[in-house]
Enzyme design. Structure first.
Site, PDB file in Angstrom:
ATOM      1  N   HIS A  65      21.285  70.791 183.895  1.00  0.00           N
ATOM      2  CA  HIS A  65      21.926  71.137 185.548  1.00  0.00           C
ATOM      3  C   HIS A  65      23.144  70.404 186.313  1.00  0.00           C
ATOM      4  O   HIS A  65      23.707  69.401 185.777  1.00  0.00           O
ATOM      5  CB  HIS A  65      20.469  71.146 185.895  1.00  0.00           C
ATOM      6  CG  HIS A  65      20.003  69.220 185.386  1.00  0.00           C
ATOM      7  ND1 HIS A  65      21.034  68.281 185.818  1.00  0.00           N
ATOM      8  CD2 HIS A  65      19.068  68.829 185.219  1.00  0.00           C
ATOM      9  CE1 HIS A  65      20.056  66.803 185.556  1.00  0.00           C
ATOM     10  NE2 HIS A  65      19.103  67.637 184.698  1.00  0.00           N
TER      11      HIS A  65
HETATM   12  P1  TYD Z   1      14.592  66.788 184.034  1.00  0.00           P
HETATM   13  O1  TYD Z   1      15.756  65.830 184.669  1.00  0.00           O
HETATM   14  O2  TYD Z   1      14.743  67.908 184.288  1.00  0.00           O
HETATM   15  O3  TYD Z   1      15.583  66.435 182.149  1.00  0.00           O
HETATM   16  P2  TYD Z   1      16.016  67.500 181.253  1.00  0.00           P
HETATM   17  O4  TYD Z   1      17.196  67.611 182.447  1.00  0.00           O
HETATM   18  O5  TYD Z   1      16.724  67.280 180.306  1.00  0.00           O
HETATM   19  O6  TYD Z   1      14.960  68.404 181.158  1.00  0.00           O
HETATM   20  O7  TYD Z   1      14.191  65.463 183.752  1.00  0.00           O
HETATM   21  C1  TYD Z   1      12.414  66.016 182.399  1.00  0.00           C
HETATM   22  C2  TYD Z   1      10.682  65.608 183.391  1.00  0.00           C
HETATM   23  O8  TYD Z   1      11.058  64.765 184.361  1.00  0.00           O
HETATM   24  C3  TYD Z   1      10.930  66.774 184.621  1.00  0.00           C
HETATM   25  O9  TYD Z   1      10.004  67.849 185.264  1.00  0.00           O
HETATM   26  C4  TYD Z   1      11.116  65.857 186.363  1.00  0.00           C
HETATM   27  C5  TYD Z   1      10.794  64.621 185.466  1.00  0.00           C
HETATM   28  N1  TYD Z   1      11.768  63.679 186.098  1.00  0.00           N
HETATM   29  C6  TYD Z   1      10.927  62.607 186.284  1.00  0.00           C
HETATM   30  O10 TYD Z   1       9.656  62.756 186.910  1.00  0.00           O
HETATM   31  N2  TYD Z   1      11.859  61.369 187.226  1.00  0.00           N
HETATM   32  C7  TYD Z   1      12.792  60.671 186.465  1.00  0.00           C
HETATM   33  O11 TYD Z   1      13.760  60.239 187.211  1.00  0.00           O
HETATM   34  C8  TYD Z   1      13.353  62.135 186.064  1.00  0.00           C
HETATM   35  C9  TYD Z   1      15.208  62.135 184.918  1.00  0.00           C
HETATM   36  C10 TYD Z   1      12.727  63.319 185.535  1.00  0.00           C
END
Ligand code: TYD
Length: 151
Positions: A65
């Protein structure tokens, strides 16, 4: 990787910036080495959040992303992994495997984390608290936004 202190050439507003390595201080010691990072000194923004990714099964991919406004520095605290960065004009696969090197990623960069080693731990220092509104999770939307805001 060759410049001595790439982090000292930071600019406060990085919207038109590109990714680059930042070299962090290293205090080597026979008792064990130490590295640290300070806002605006080693990391070109105020650090408002830190999170880490670990226990990644072989072959799994994280990220995939872009952020509209968030800037980040990605560090391999342990082991290794690759970061694929793409700003819709160029892309690069950067391998991180030293805990004293970070990868600065400016806003509006599509980035994906892959090829984690078994003990790979990824620390991310971020300029913003978590906000789903800042994410662009669709690659076609990302390239469309890049085209709209491009030169
Ligand atoms: P995400 O950044 O979407 O990771 P990836 O792109 O690797 O899948 O994060 C995964 C999940 O974790 C998303 O549902 C939101 C949660 N999250 C938080 O609640 N706080 C944070 O600081 C981060 C980075 C993610």
């Amino acid at each position: 990787m060759t410049s001595r202190h790439p982090h000292e050439r930071h600019t406060p507003h990085a919207a038109a910036d590109t990714w680059r390595h930042v070299e962090l201080p290293r205090i080597t010691d026979p008792r064990g080495n130490l590295t640290y990072a300070e806002s605006h000194r080693h990391v070109p923004f105020v650090i408002r959040r830190a999170y880490w990714i670990y226990d990644v099964p072989g072959g799994e991919v994280r990220g995939g992303h872009a952020y509209r406004e968030l800037e980040e520095v990605i560090i391999a605290l342990s082991g290794s992994f690759s970061v694929v960065v793409d700003n819709a004009r160029a892309s690069e696969t950067v391998q991180l495997n030293r805990s004293y090197f970070g990868l600065y990623v400016p806003p509006m960069t599509w980035r994906q984390l892959e090829d984690f080693s078994t003990n790979g731990v990824c620390l991310i220092l971020a300029s913003q608290p978590y906000s789903e509104d800042d994410y662009i999770r669709d690659y076609d939307t990302f390239t469309a936004v890049c085209r709209e805001s491009g030169p």
